[in-house]
Enzyme design. Structure first.
Site, PDB file in Angstrom:
ATOM      1  N   HIS A 113      40.237  44.599  37.144  1.00  0.00           N
ATOM      2  CA  HIS A 113      40.908  43.780  38.154  1.00  0.00           C
ATOM      3  C   HIS A 113      42.128  43.069  37.582  1.00  0.00           C
ATOM      4  O   HIS A 113      43.193  43.033  38.201  1.00  0.00           O
ATOM      5  CB  HIS A 113      39.904  42.764  38.710  1.00  0.00           C
TER       6      HIS A 113
ATOM      7  N   ASP B  15      38.768  32.305  37.657  1.00  0.00           N
ATOM      8  CA  ASP B  15      39.444  33.014  38.741  1.00  0.00           C
ATOM      9  C   ASP B  15      40.876  32.525  38.887  1.00  0.00           C
ATOM     10  O   ASP B  15      41.121  31.453  39.428  1.00  0.00           O
ATOM     11  CB  ASP B  15      38.672  32.774  40.040  1.00  0.00           C
TER      12      ASP B  15
END
Length: 456
Positions: A364, A268
């Site tokens: 994303h 992430d």
């Protein structure tokens, strides 16, 4: 959960002769660990066992025949019969971040293993005078605890025997603070409320607040000790509005420094801006001059805080290939689906044999790229959270998203609006709480945080 990351925190203290570094790793060639940086914030004091002036909390050991000793791995503390001697703390416990500096601590440091976020509202009748006294108390407590010293009054001994453990305490002001203190003319335009987004299901009781405090450390007891001290210092001047707890991977848990994973198992934040970037300070911090922000915000930043629940049951029903298409990166190593390694530039035009884009249009990582958002970028320092399992067996878990930028309209808002228009990840997350806070620059020696606002 933009595709930007700050490297995991390292423990850079030099090992003693013949000793292997606690985390068994060194920074990649040519890379300086962020929490060892001193150029930008004057920031970290790297402690060693022979350093003079070490505080009582920075050494372990007793004068008796039985001493409290710290294992060589820096992981567990236990009682062991051994000759009385001063046993030095591991580098994990001894690492100290300086309170005073150009920027507040807790922004430039790497991810910390444990975190607490807490927001306060000023009590009825409390105003500018009471707020100034509170920030003065909080700043002194932060300075002492970050140095590994006990709180000035009524210390709880929760962190007794522990070192600073890279503790950081950061303070910010919410939009409502300025009306409560009669300082509306000093409220930055950048602190205007965030717009509504389609993925928002916000709990107002767990959003915003007059004052915000971020606490991070590499030891859970050290972090809790700071949380309790800050709460007690609030006294009658302010009451808790909301509080959240988070965690990250502990330093040394991986064989080498790497981007953190979130509770979806994904790396992430690969494209976080780095202090070595030419425009890093411009993106993250308010300049000392030539800014539309008020003078008291010089060298400060704006923190956007979002509690993002991950719908893990739905996410985990996807195959690995489906998850990778949602993100646009390989789950195993964070490399873009277009090929290469984690740091390889993503090829947005690459197609497969059937002529389909390898990185889907709604992935994303594609949507959040700075070059797809007019250069918008944020410095992210999130924590994962898990607040239990409901009666249906559904975990209340996700990300305490914290991002830093010089202008939230150009940073967070720009990217989130783009995500609102078709991010594949949006069906697997829910924004449940939100806040925006003005975080002034660091306090100089003899100052408290926010002094230039409250006494200007």
């Amino acid at each position: 959960m933009a595709d930007q990351s700050i490297p995991e925190a390292r423990t850079p203290a030099t090992p003693r002769d013949g000793e292997t570094p606690l985390n068994g790793e060194t920074a990649p060639h040519g890379e300086t660990p962020l929490h060892g940086e001193t150029a930008l914030n004057g920031g970290v004091r790297e402690s060693s066992s022979h350093k003079e002036g070490i505080s009582r909390r920075r050494l372990l050991g007793t004068a008796g025949a039985t001493g409290l000793v710290l294992g060589a791995a820096g992981g567990a503390v236990g009682y062991a019969a051994r000759p009385a001697e001063a046993t030095p703390l591991s580098s994990l416990g001894a690492d100290q971040v300086m309170f005073h500096g150009k920027h507040q601590p807790g922004i430039l440091q790497g991810l910390q293993a444990r975190g607490h976020l807490i927001a306060f509202d000023l009590a009825a009748g409390a105003g500018r005078k009471e707020a100034a006294a509170l920030l003065r108390r909080w700043s002194e407590t932060a300075r002492r605890l970050m140095a590994g010293e006990p709180a000035q009054q009524d210390d709880t001994d929760v962190a007794r025997d522990a070192g600073p453990s890279s503790l950081t305490i950061t303070f910010g002001f919410g939009h409502s603070f300025f009306a409560r203190t009669g300082l509306e003319k000093q409220r930055p335009v950048a602190l205007d409320p965030l717009p509504d987004f389609s993925s928002d299901q916000l709990d107002k009781a767990r959003s915003n607040g007059d004052l915000w405090v971020q606490i991070g450390a590499h030891d859970a007891l050290v972090a809790f000790h700071a949380l309790r001290a800050i709460q007690k210092d609030a006294g009658q001047a302010a009451k808790v509005r909301w509080q959240m707890n988070g965690f990250n991977r502990s330093p040394g848990a991986t064989a080498h420094p790497m981007t953190a994973r979130n509770l979806m198992g994904q790396m992430d934040g690969t494209r976080n801006p780095k202090p070595t970037d030419a425009d890093f300070a411009e993106r993250v911090f308010v300049p000392e001059s030539g800014s539309k922000d008020p003078a008291w915000m010089a060298n400060g930043s704006y923190a956007v805080v979002r509690r993002i629940r991950m719908l893990l049951d739905d996410w985990e029903q996807l195959s690995v290939k489906e998850q990778e298409d949602v993100i646009g990166r390989r789950k195993s190593d964070g490399a873009p689906l277009s090929g290469g390694t984690e740091t390889t530039e993503m090829d947005l035009e690459k197609t497969d044999k059937a002529g389909n884009l390898v990185v889907p249009l709604n992935a994303h990582a594609r949507i959040t790229r700075p070059d797809q958002n007019g250069g918008a970028a944020m410095l992210r320092r999130p924590f994962s959270y898990h607040d239990g399992i409901d009666a249906d067996g559904v975990p209340d878990a996700g990300l305490l998203f914290i991002c830093w930028q010089a202008d939230p309209l150009r940073g967070f808002v720009t990217v989130q609006r783009k995500l609102d228009r078709g991010d594949a990840l949006s069906k697997f997350i829910r924004h449940e709480a939100s806040g925006l806070f003005a975080v002034p620059g660091g306090a100089a020696e003899g100052e408290y945080v926010g002094q230039r606002l409250l006494e200007g």
